[in-house]
Design an enzyme around this catalytic site. Sequence first.
Site, PDB file in Angstrom:
ATOM      1  N   GLU A   6     -12.127   2.835  -4.960  1.00 59.93           N
ATOM      2  CA  GLU A   6     -10.774   3.090  -5.463  1.00 59.93           C
ATOM      3  C   GLU A   6     -10.668   2.960  -6.988  1.00 59.93           C
ATOM      4  O   GLU A   6      -9.568   2.888  -7.536  1.00 59.93           O
ATOM      5  CB  GLU A   6      -9.785   2.119  -4.806  1.00 59.93           C
ATOM      6  CG  GLU A   6      -9.732   2.193  -3.301  1.00 59.93           C
ATOM      7  CD  GLU A   6      -9.110   3.489  -2.783  1.00 59.93           C
ATOM      8  OE1 GLU A   6      -8.840   4.396  -3.595  1.00 59.93           O
ATOM      9  OE2 GLU A   6      -8.896   3.581  -1.577  1.00 59.93           O
ATOM     10  N   HIS A  39      -4.429  -3.796  -4.734  1.00 57.32           N
ATOM     11  CA  HIS A  39      -4.247  -2.753  -3.721  1.00 57.32           C
ATOM     12  C   HIS A  39      -4.691  -3.330  -2.386  1.00 57.32           C
ATOM     13  O   HIS A  39      -5.820  -3.827  -2.261  1.00 57.32           O
ATOM     14  CB  HIS A  39      -5.072  -1.521  -4.082  1.00 57.32           C
ATOM     15  CG  HIS A  39      -5.221  -0.530  -2.972  1.00 57.32           C
ATOM     16  ND1 HIS A  39      -4.159  -0.117  -2.186  1.00 57.32           N
ATOM     17  CD2 HIS A  39      -6.303   0.135  -2.492  1.00 57.32           C
ATOM     18  CE1 HIS A  39      -4.591   0.752  -1.288  1.00 57.32           C
ATOM     19  NE2 HIS A  39      -5.893   0.917  -1.456  1.00 57.32           N
ATOM     20  N   HIS A  97      -4.273  -3.151   2.222  1.00 54.53           N
ATOM     21  CA  HIS A  97      -3.957  -2.361   3.408  1.00 54.53           C
ATOM     22  C   HIS A  97      -3.067  -3.210   4.311  1.00 54.53           C
ATOM     23  O   HIS A  97      -3.228  -3.219   5.532  1.00 54.53           O
ATOM     24  CB  HIS A  97      -5.226  -1.956   4.143  1.00 54.53           C
ATOM     25  CG  HIS A  97      -6.175  -1.140   3.321  1.00 54.53           C
ATOM     26  ND1 HIS A  97      -7.452  -0.822   3.744  1.00 54.53           N
ATOM     27  CD2 HIS A  97      -6.048  -0.564   2.099  1.00 54.53           C
ATOM     28  CE1 HIS A  97      -8.063  -0.100   2.824  1.00 54.53           C
ATOM     29  NE2 HIS A  97      -7.231   0.073   1.809  1.00 54.53           N
ATOM     30  N   TYR A 138      14.631 -11.106  -4.782  1.00 58.74           N
ATOM     31  CA  TYR A 138      13.258 -11.247  -5.271  1.00 58.74           C
ATOM     32  C   TYR A 138      12.470  -9.951  -5.183  1.00 58.74           C
ATOM     33  O   TYR A 138      11.538  -9.744  -5.965  1.00 58.74           O
ATOM     34  CB  TYR A 138      12.549 -12.403  -4.557  1.00 58.74           C
ATOM     35  CG  TYR A 138      12.865 -13.710  -5.234  1.00 58.74           C
ATOM     36  CD1 TYR A 138      12.064 -14.202  -6.248  1.00 58.74           C
ATOM     37  CD2 TYR A 138      14.017 -14.419  -4.912  1.00 58.74           C
ATOM     38  CE1 TYR A 138      12.369 -15.375  -6.907  1.00 58.74           C
ATOM     39  CE2 TYR A 138      14.338 -15.593  -5.567  1.00 58.74           C
ATOM     40  CZ  TYR A 138      13.507 -16.069  -6.559  1.00 58.74           C
ATOM     41  OH  TYR A 138      13.828 -17.219  -7.221  1.00 58.74           O
ATOM     42  N   HIS A 178      -2.101   4.386   4.221  1.00 62.04           N
ATOM     43  CA  HIS A 178      -3.185   3.728   3.487  1.00 62.04           C
ATOM     44  C   HIS A 178      -2.782   2.321   3.045  1.00 62.04           C
ATOM     45  O   HIS A 178      -3.347   1.348   3.524  1.00 62.04           O
ATOM     46  CB  HIS A 178      -3.569   4.606   2.291  1.00 62.04           C
ATOM     47  CG  HIS A 178      -4.764   4.143   1.541  1.00 62.04           C
ATOM     48  ND1 HIS A 178      -5.444   4.949   0.648  1.00 62.04           N
ATOM     49  CD2 HIS A 178      -5.394   2.951   1.497  1.00 62.04           C
ATOM     50  CE1 HIS A 178      -6.451   4.277   0.129  1.00 62.04           C
ATOM     51  NE2 HIS A 178      -6.436   3.060   0.614  1.00 62.04           N
TER      52      HIS A 178
END
Length: 223
Positions: free
Chosen positions: A74, A93, A95, A120, A160
């Site tokens: 990635e 990042h 999942h 928040y 994703h």
Amino acid sequence: MISAKLREGICRLGKSLFDRGYTHGASGNISVTLDDGGMIVTPTNVSLGSLDPAALSVLDAAGHLIEGPPPTKEVPLHAAVYQTRRSAGAIVHLHSTHSVAVSMLPDIDPAEVFPPLTAYYLMRVGRTALLPYFRPGDPKVAEALASLGGEYGAVLLANHGPVVADRSLESAGQAIEELEQTARLFLLLRAEKPRLLTPSEASALRNDPAGSVKPNAQGALAS
């Protein structure tokens, strides 16, 4: 020279996210920008729960591996976010289950994934966009991220997972946790009619966040 503190911080965040179920298997990746324009990033096919500070991937400003094992596939995603959001210092990042679930729903507004559910969420994340599905590692995700113009605090990649960038490793970690919990709330309340923060309440939080929470008005990825 990359400090031991930075390396340990990446590994500590990865283990914390893994141990608390925000990520699983060998999924997810973390990166931090370096002073020379390069980045230090988690390696490919390694669980965030078992990162080794001495075995992280270091890339130069051109994206070439100069130290450590092969990086996550990635890297194009991370590079695109840093190019879009110049003040970003770290990217996470994942999942994570609830965020991925939301990204798969058929009637999500890609320009505004979540309504103003909590204070928040607005203070730590800001706004969230939804991008179409891209195969993991597809360089075309860079074009899609660039098309957002840097105005979102977070992005969901369809089918994703979420991507969050912020000024520091700590704040990026906090933001992606807040995003995942917001996704969970969204799914729990989807069949209900929850009270949302009013436009004036939301605007006040974005423009003058309380306490030590200090994102910019547009969110972590905003210009």
